[in-house]
Design a protein around this motif. Structure first.
Motif, mmCIF file in Angstrom:
data_model
loop_
_atom_site.group_PDB
_atom_site.id
_atom_site.type_symbol
_atom_site.label_atom_id
_atom_site.label_comp_id
_atom_site.label_asym_id
_atom_site.label_seq_id
_atom_site.Cartn_x
_atom_site.Cartn_y
_atom_site.Cartn_z
ATOM 1 N N ARG A 88 -3.878 5.747 1.414
ATOM 2 C CA ARG A 88 -3.323 4.537 2.018
ATOM 3 C C ARG A 88 -4.365 3.778 2.827
ATOM 4 N N ASP A 122 2.392 1.721 -3.408
ATOM 5 C CA ASP A 122 1.387 2.018 -4.428
ATOM 6 C C ASP A 122 0.893 3.462 -4.348
ATOM 7 N N THR A 123 0.926 4.054 -3.166
ATOM 8 C CA THR A 123 0.342 5.382 -2.986
ATOM 9 C C THR A 123 1.375 6.508 -3.010
ATOM 10 N N ARG A 156 -6.679 2.074 0.344
ATOM 11 C CA ARG A 156 -5.980 1.028 -0.399
ATOM 12 C C ARG A 156 -5.721 -0.190 0.475
ATOM 13 N N TRP A 157 -5.248 0.024 1.707
ATOM 14 C CA TRP A 157 -4.944 -1.114 2.590
ATOM 15 C C TRP A 157 -6.214 -1.894 2.900
ATOM 16 N N LEU A 174 -7.276 -3.959 -0.114
ATOM 17 C CA LEU A 174 -6.417 -5.124 -0.344
ATOM 18 C C LEU A 174 -6.736 -6.236 0.647
ATOM 19 N N THR A 194 0.819 -1.206 0.000
ATOM 20 C CA THR A 194 0.000 0.000 0.000
ATOM 21 C C THR A 194 0.858 1.262 0.000
#
Length: 305
Positions: free
Chosen positions: A262, A249-250, A265-266, A269, A246
């Motif tokens: 974040r 990716d961010t 996204r976390w 996922l 994460t």
């Protein structure tokens, strides 16, 4: 007497839960084996087929082992980010205090460097909001063992923890791959004494009996997911691994947007693995983490870093 016994039992289960959360959501990861650039590239070659097709639906490979007094989990995966960017990001203690609190049980992370020695303190607690003062601190020395053009190795080590735990370690190794990718090894281990072992056994016979990890055990056709302590450490290792992903990716977002990105996204996922990682709904997670972030920032300001 029955009422008193009930109170004692309830208190014991709460203590056990806190031990589990501390031992399994904080890191006592392992001495990294194998070590070095060549060994890690050899591991990538050996795992390439499994990384391309597996139960995770992602380039991830997980293996774990449990001894009488310790558990170790090793995760290997491909990050679709250039090695230089991964190396630059992960060798910063400040980055780790952005990464680790994404984990649902980490309430705060602060760091301080004194005489070239960097220490991280992670505060571990329940899945709900808690201020750091109500959580359990673990002090980890943060060391960049190697930072080379083609190899990165980090070690986070805490010799002692609460409830009779010890040898808390996190290990990270990374090498570049062709095509602007990075192969990363994340290792996670801890040891526990008699008190913690008995408490953990009680927890997984009661409150934690339905929780499982990712490794399938048993004969073909009758396989089930691993449970108990090994399953717990697998879950938490995955949470940390996804936090690393994460964070990377961010990095593409403007700095002021990264924290919000974040969190989302976390959670998204982890939502891909609801059997193992589902704990609370997304709205509650986002709310809790925003409050915990404010607490962390205040605590970091007191560190003078």
């Amino acid at each position: 007497m029955p009422a008193q016994k009930g109170i004692v039992s309830a208190r014991l289960l709460v203590l056990v839960l806190l031990i589990i959360l501390f031992c399994c959501s904080l890191a006592r990861a392992a001495e990294t084996e194998p070590s070095g650039e060549r060994a890690l590239l050899a591991k990538y070659a050996a795992l390439k087929v499994k990384l391309e097709k597996n139960q995770f639906g992602a380039p991830i490979f997980l293996e774990s082992v449990e001894g009488q007094d310790s558990v170790r989990v090793d995760m290997y995966g491909v990050f679709h980010h250039p090695f230089d960017a991964v190396r630059e990001a992960l060798q910063s203690p400040a980055a780790w205090c952005d990464i680790t609190p994404l984990h649902i049980n980490i309430k705060a992370c602060v760091y301080k460097t004194v005489k070239q020695q960097t220490q991280l303190t992670l505060y571990s607690g329940r899945k709900y909001f808690q201020p750091p003062s109500d959580a359990y601190p673990l002090k980890l020395s943060f060391r960049v063992a190697a930072s080379q053009p083609d190899y990165l190795e980090l070690a986070l080590v805490g010799e002692e923890g609460p409830f009779g735990t010890k040898d808390h370690r996190i290990g990270v190794q990374a090498v570049p791959l062709e095509g602007q990718g990075t192969f990363l090894h994340f290792s996670y281990t801890y040891s526990h004494g008699t008190m913690a072992r008995m408490a953990i056994k009680t927890y997984f016979a009661t409150l934690g009996r339905d929780k499982v990890g990712f490794t399938l055990v048993g004969e073909d056709g009758k396989q089930t997911y691993i449970d108990g302590v090994r399953g717990a450490v697998e879950r938490n290792t995955m949470r940390y691994y996804l936090a690393l992903q994460t964070y990377l990716d961010t990095q593409k977002y403007p700095e002021g947007q990264r924290f919000e990105q974040r969190l989302n996204r976390w959670y998204d996922l982890t939502a891909k693995y609801p059997r193992q990682l589902k704990e609370i709904d997304k709205a509650a997670y986002l709310s809790n983490k925003k409050m915990e972030r404010a607490q962390q920032e205040a605590l970091q300001a007191k560190q003078g870093s």
